[in-house]
Design an enzyme around this catalytic site. Structure first.
Site, short mmCIF file in Angstrom:
data_model
loop_
_atom_site.label_atom_id
_atom_site.label_comp_id
_atom_site.label_asym_id
_atom_site.label_seq_id
_atom_site.Cartn_x
_atom_site.Cartn_y
_atom_site.Cartn_z
N CYS A 169 29.65 63.63 40.66
CA CYS A 169 30.34 62.63 39.84
C CYS A 169 30.52 63.06 38.39
O CYS A 169 31.16 62.35 37.61
CB CYS A 169 29.57 61.31 39.90
SG CYS A 169 29.26 60.78 41.60
N HIS A 309 28.75 55.58 32.56
CA HIS A 309 28.86 55.99 33.96
C HIS A 309 28.79 54.74 34.84
O HIS A 309 29.58 54.58 35.75
CB HIS A 309 27.76 56.98 34.30
CG HIS A 309 27.90 57.59 35.65
ND1 HIS A 309 29.05 58.24 36.05
CD2 HIS A 309 27.04 57.65 36.71
CE1 HIS A 309 28.89 58.68 37.30
NE2 HIS A 309 27.69 58.32 37.72
N GLU A 320 20.70 54.53 32.42
CA GLU A 320 21.71 54.80 31.39
C GLU A 320 21.50 53.89 30.18
O GLU A 320 21.65 54.33 29.03
CB GLU A 320 23.12 54.61 31.95
CG GLU A 320 24.20 55.04 30.97
CD GLU A 320 25.58 55.12 31.59
OE1 GLU A 320 26.50 55.63 30.91
OE2 GLU A 320 25.76 54.69 32.75
N LYS A 341 34.11 50.81 36.42
CA LYS A 341 33.97 50.97 37.87
C LYS A 341 33.96 49.64 38.62
O LYS A 341 34.13 49.63 39.83
CB LYS A 341 32.72 51.79 38.18
CG LYS A 341 32.84 53.25 37.77
CD LYS A 341 31.60 54.05 38.18
CE LYS A 341 31.76 55.54 37.88
NZ LYS A 341 31.71 55.85 36.45
N HIS A 346 33.99 53.58 42.26
CA HIS A 346 33.50 54.87 41.77
C HIS A 346 34.34 55.97 42.37
O HIS A 346 34.25 56.26 43.56
CB HIS A 346 32.03 55.04 42.15
CG HIS A 346 31.37 56.23 41.52
ND1 HIS A 346 32.06 57.16 40.77
CD2 HIS A 346 30.08 56.65 41.54
CE1 HIS A 346 31.22 58.09 40.36
NE2 HIS A 346 30.01 57.79 40.80
N PHE A 405 25.06 63.39 41.30
CA PHE A 405 24.01 63.82 42.21
C PHE A 405 23.70 65.29 41.96
O PHE A 405 24.60 66.11 41.72
CB PHE A 405 24.45 63.64 43.67
CG PHE A 405 24.43 62.21 44.16
CD1 PHE A 405 23.91 61.18 43.41
CD2 PHE A 405 24.94 61.91 45.42
CE1 PHE A 405 23.88 59.88 43.88
CE2 PHE A 405 24.93 60.61 45.91
CZ PHE A 405 24.40 59.59 45.14
#
Length: 419
Positions: A169, A309, A320, A341, A346, A405
């Site tokens: 991502c 994010h 975050e 998002k 996403h 990830f």
């Protein structure tokens, strides 16, 4: 070389997107500011056997205008169709006449977190059902993750630096950051940079379902993606692409380009912690934002807005938030922080580029898009997330965060252009 690095300025002169909220920039931006949501029940296949049956699909998409022929479209995986189209749209938006520019000095970095997953799954079915001799000779070129970058450079004869990034991502933010570095170092005058993803296929949905990473709010898709909300239960998958034209300032000024903003900093760190989970306190993300600010030569209080994010996962949103507090201290309470998002889902390897487009537009127009579906406050997520309604405000500078990830972190700093 040090003085060359410091003196070369990089601006954004074109933006192209393909999203669940629209296939062009104005449609996307207007829908985003209006708080609309692109999530619905999956239409690409029958999702009834899956725990998650919803996604943010790009519907009624026609890639043909960006391609030299219908044959080329047929030989191209959906993720590359998105990527080439977004790059073509960014080129149009930039107003650049390639015939009047040095194509040796124009490069492309378009990444994908997963690449041609639909091609992979279809060709595996052919292999097992009909044998290896029936595999398509275009299988490998269709599925490899660098092919959106490769195809766009071929179609438009762009001979500068050319590759694709792959960092889950964080893919698109890494592409933009490395393109920025390429121009700063004097290795190109113009770069097309971003990401593309198309994983709303059975194997993609099934794989993320197996991880228990996605929302299962199947009966209410419009409210399923809930960044920073106490009732969030995972992310909703999206698809699409975003590509920005990055350009050396004097090159842009010489051709009279429209300038959205200036990119001034880039952070790139590793969590070195876990395959999928953030470390306690979002330590890796905090180091990434600090690195981005340091490379920009800016202080925390110089930032007006963070495009988070913000995936709507239970752990990620808290980490975050903690990272932002660690970096910005008291100024964290004065920042506008939003995640888009909730509206787009996403978009994985495309997310950072679409969200960088959001930052560029926010800076250009002094308006911040909302975090939709934020209705139940989470005590652990206690910043100003611009809930549900867009906000007009001065946006002097913004940070765009992407975390992937594998512990990959990428942050970009952009500011209002001042000549």
């Amino acid at each position: 070389m040090a003085s060359n690095w410091s003196e070369r300025r990089v601006v954004v002169t074109g933006v192209g997107v393909v999203t669940p909220l629209g296939h062009n920039l104005s449609e996307f931006w207007n829908n985003l500011l209006a708080g609309r949501c692109g999530i619905d029940r999956i239409s690409a296949f029958d999702p009834s056997a899956f725990d998650t049956q919803i996604a943010a699909e790009v519907r009624n998409f026609d890639p043909a205008p960006a391609f030299p022929s219908a044959k080329e479209v047929r030989r191209t995986d959906r993720f590359s169709q998105f990527g080439v189209y977004a790059a073509w749209a960014a080129l149009k938006d930039s107003g650049a006449d390639l015939d009047r520019l040095d194509r040796d000095q124009i490069g492309v970095v378009i990444g994908s977190g997963i690449g041609g997953l639909d091609t992979t799954s279809q060709q595996l079915r052919v292999l097992f059902e009909r044998g290896p001799r029936k595999l398509s000779p275009f299988m490998i070129p269709m599925l490899i993750s660098n092919m959106a970058a490769g195809m766009f450079s071929i179609y438009y004869n762009l001979r500068g630096p050319n590759y694709g990034t792959v960092s889950a991502c964080a893919t698109a933010n890494h592409a933009i950051g490395e393109a920025w570095r390429t121009i700063k170092m004097g290795d190109a005058q113009m770069m097309f940079a971003g990401g593309a993803e198309a994983t709303i296929v059975p194997i993609g949905i099934g794989g993320f379902c197996a991880m228990k990473a996605m929302s299962t709010r199947n009966d209410d898709p419009q409210h399923a993606s809930r960044p920073f909300d106490k009732e969030r239960d995972g992310f909703v998958m999206g698809e699409g692409a975003g590509v920005l034209v990055l350009e050396e300032l004097e090159h842009a000024k010489k051709r009279g380009a429209n300038i959205y903003c200036e990119i001034v900093g880039y952070g790139n760190t590793a969590d070195a912690h876990h395959l999928t989970a953030p470390p306690p306190g979002g330590e890796g993300a905090a180091r990434c934002m600090k690195m981005a600010l340091r490379s920009a030569g800016m202080n925390p209080e110089d930032i007006s807005y963070i495009n988070a994010h913000g995936t709507a996962t239970p752990q990620g949103d808290v980490a975050e938030t903690q990272a932002i507090k660690a970096v910005f201290g008291e100024h964290a309470r004065k920042l506008a922080v939003s995640s888009t998002k909730g509206a787009t889902g996403h978009m994985l390897g495309a997310a950072g580029a679409v969200e960088m487009a959001v930052c560029a537009l926010a800076i250009k127009h002094d308006v911040v898009p909302p975090t939709i579906n934020l209705t139940v406050p989470d005590p652990e997520c206690d910043l100003d997330y611009v809930p549900n309604v867009a906000r007009e405000m001065p946006v002097r500078a913004a940070i765009n965060n992407s975390f992937g990830f594998g512990g990959h972190n990428a942050s970009i700093v952009a500011r209002k252009f001042v000549g």
